[in-house]
Design an enzyme around this catalytic site. Structure first.
Site, PDB file in Angstrom:
ATOM      1  N   LYS A  53       0.845  -1.203   0.000  1.00 55.76           N
ATOM      2  CA  LYS A  53       0.000   0.000   0.000  1.00 55.76           C
ATOM      3  C   LYS A  53       0.877   1.249   0.000  1.00 55.76           C
ATOM      4  O   LYS A  53       0.602   2.228  -0.702  1.00 55.76           O
ATOM      5  CB  LYS A  53      -0.962  -0.021   1.201  1.00 55.76           C
ATOM      6  CG  LYS A  53      -2.084  -1.041   1.008  1.00 55.76           C
ATOM      7  CD  LYS A  53      -2.931  -1.320   2.250  1.00 55.76           C
ATOM      8  CE  LYS A  53      -3.921  -2.457   1.935  1.00 55.76           C
ATOM      9  NZ  LYS A  53      -4.790  -2.828   3.051  1.00 55.76           N
ATOM     10  N   GLN A  97      -4.916  -1.504   9.210  1.00 51.28           N
ATOM     11  CA  GLN A  97      -4.835  -2.846   8.625  1.00 51.28           C
ATOM     12  C   GLN A  97      -5.428  -3.887   9.584  1.00 51.28           C
ATOM     13  O   GLN A  97      -5.097  -3.922  10.767  1.00 51.28           O
ATOM     14  CB  GLN A  97      -3.361  -3.169   8.312  1.00 51.28           C
ATOM     15  CG  GLN A  97      -3.152  -4.464   7.554  1.00 51.28           C
ATOM     16  CD  GLN A  97      -3.735  -4.460   6.142  1.00 51.28           C
ATOM     17  OE1 GLN A  97      -3.824  -3.420   5.497  1.00 51.28           O
ATOM     18  NE2 GLN A  97      -4.150  -5.606   5.663  1.00 51.28           N
ATOM     19  N   ASP A 120     -11.279   2.630   3.481  1.00 45.16           N
ATOM     20  CA  ASP A 120     -11.644   1.219   3.319  1.00 45.16           C
ATOM     21  C   ASP A 120     -13.149   1.048   3.119  1.00 45.16           C
ATOM     22  O   ASP A 120     -13.604  -0.019   2.742  1.00 45.16           O
ATOM     23  CB  ASP A 120     -11.266   0.441   4.598  1.00 45.16           C
ATOM     24  CG  ASP A 120      -9.887  -0.199   4.520  1.00 45.16           C
ATOM     25  OD1 ASP A 120      -9.545  -0.712   3.449  1.00 45.16           O
ATOM     26  OD2 ASP A 120      -9.169  -0.174   5.537  1.00 45.16           O
TER      27      ASP A 120
HETATM   28  N1  GUN Z   1      -7.182  -6.897   5.847  1.00 44.76           N
HETATM   29  C1  GUN Z   1      -7.485  -7.660   4.765  1.00 44.76           C
HETATM   30  N2  GUN Z   1      -8.018  -6.909   3.789  1.00 44.76           N
HETATM   31  C2  GUN Z   1      -8.040  -5.644   4.248  1.00 44.76           C
HETATM   32  C3  GUN Z   1      -8.471  -4.409   3.682  1.00 44.76           C
HETATM   33  O1  GUN Z   1      -8.953  -4.322   2.547  1.00 44.76           O
HETATM   34  N3  GUN Z   1      -8.317  -3.317   4.480  1.00 44.76           N
HETATM   35  C4  GUN Z   1      -7.802  -3.394   5.735  1.00 44.76           C
HETATM   36  N4  GUN Z   1      -7.725  -2.266   6.437  1.00 44.76           N
HETATM   37  N5  GUN Z   1      -7.413  -4.523   6.290  1.00 44.76           N
HETATM   38  C5  GUN Z   1      -7.524  -5.639   5.543  1.00 44.76           C
END
Ligand code: GUN
Length: 283
Positions: A53, A97, A120
């Site tokens: 990311k 995350q 998100d």
């Molecule tokens: N953990 C697995 N997929 C995601 C996601 O799309 N966003 C976040 N914040 N955590 C995750």
């Protein structure tokens, strides 16, 4: 093999290039775009996702700030960080995350993120907005899947769509986005009877269960579009999806590989959402 491979790497690069152009325009107007990436603990998969990311932010000209907190962080400490990021002007998007260590209630953390910075689209306000079809942020993974489906040229309208998995992050919002495009949508899950039979009706099949190679070729309608959201680590260390690629690609019309399918698209949507957040907050 009969199926055409849907190239998530190439399509995600296009999405990121569009986001980068928008960032450039905002920068020219004196507006910077910033994403806070919060990781708690030492989950190795989370570390890889977070690094990817941050890399994507660099590609797009988005300023990323990493907040890496120790495994033993308390809920109050994390809430305090979220509140300070909510109030930090240079930060347009906040990404915490998941999963979080067990002493922290994920629901409380998600609820504390300002909906305007919730890139998100996990906050109940944004989930509700998606439900009524009037939203700022698209949920990252489902939105990436939609781009991949649309890249095939296969229309969703009137088609039978089957989503396997009902998570808040993928399955439920995925079903909603397909519905918005006038698909006829069925959601399957661990208690579904006759899973194979239902999957075989799908013109568009999205697998998001988190079980390696669960969807096999005999469960796929010939010519179907197959989107594999799974990202499972096998005992030999290799990554594999929820779809058994070897048998499924003999039957499907289009299929996403793992890795190189949905994964890069999730990150590309996150970049788009961060740009949207900067626009909402500045215009
Ligand atoms: N953990 C697995 N997929 C995601 C996601 O799309 N966003 C976040 N914040 N955590 C995750």
């Amino acid at each position: 093999m009969t199926a055409k491979i849907i190239d998530g790497k190439r399509i995600s690069a296009e999405v990121k290039a569009r986001a980068a152009e928008e960032v450039k325009k905002l920068n020219e107007m004196g507006i910077s775009v910033g994403l806070a990436v919060v990781i708690v603990g030492n989950n190795p998969a989370s570390r890889i996702y977070v690094n990817n990311k941050k890399k994507a932010c660099e590609t797009c000209g988005i300023i990323s700030e990493e907040y890496a907190l120790p495994e033993e962080t308390t809920e109050d400490e994390l809430l305090e960080l979220v509140h300070s990021l909510n109030n930090k002007k240079e930060i347009n998007g906040i990404l915490v995350q998941l999963p979080l260590p067990k002493q922290i209630d994920e629901k409380k953390i998600i609820a504390a993120i300002s909906p305007k910075k919730d890139v998100d689209a996990f906050h109940a306000i944004n989930v509700g907005n998606i439900m009524i079809g009037d939203f700022d942020f698209l949920p990252c993974t489902p939105s990436g899947c939609m781009e991949l489906i649309q890249s095939t040229g296969v229309s969703i309208e009137g088609k039978r769509c089957v989503v396997v998995g009902r998570s808040n992050i993928v399955g439920k919002p995925m079903a909603m986005l397909l519905l918005h495009k006038n698909g006829t949508v069925t959601i399957c899950h661990s208690k579904t009877k006759e899973l194979g039979e239902i999957c075989r009706t799908a013109d568009i099949l999205v697998a998001a269960v988190g079980r390696p190679k669960m969807i096999t070729g005999d469960m796929i309608k010939p010519g179907a579009v197959v989107i594999d959201v799974g990202m499972n680590r096998l005992p030999n260390g290799k990554l594999c999806g929820d779809v058994d690629f070897d048998s499924a690609s003999q039957v499907a019309g289009y299929i996403t590989p793992v890795p190189g399918g949905v994964g890069p698209m999730t990150i590309a949507t996150l970049m788009q959402n961060t740009v949207t957040a900067a626009k909402i907050q500045n215009m």
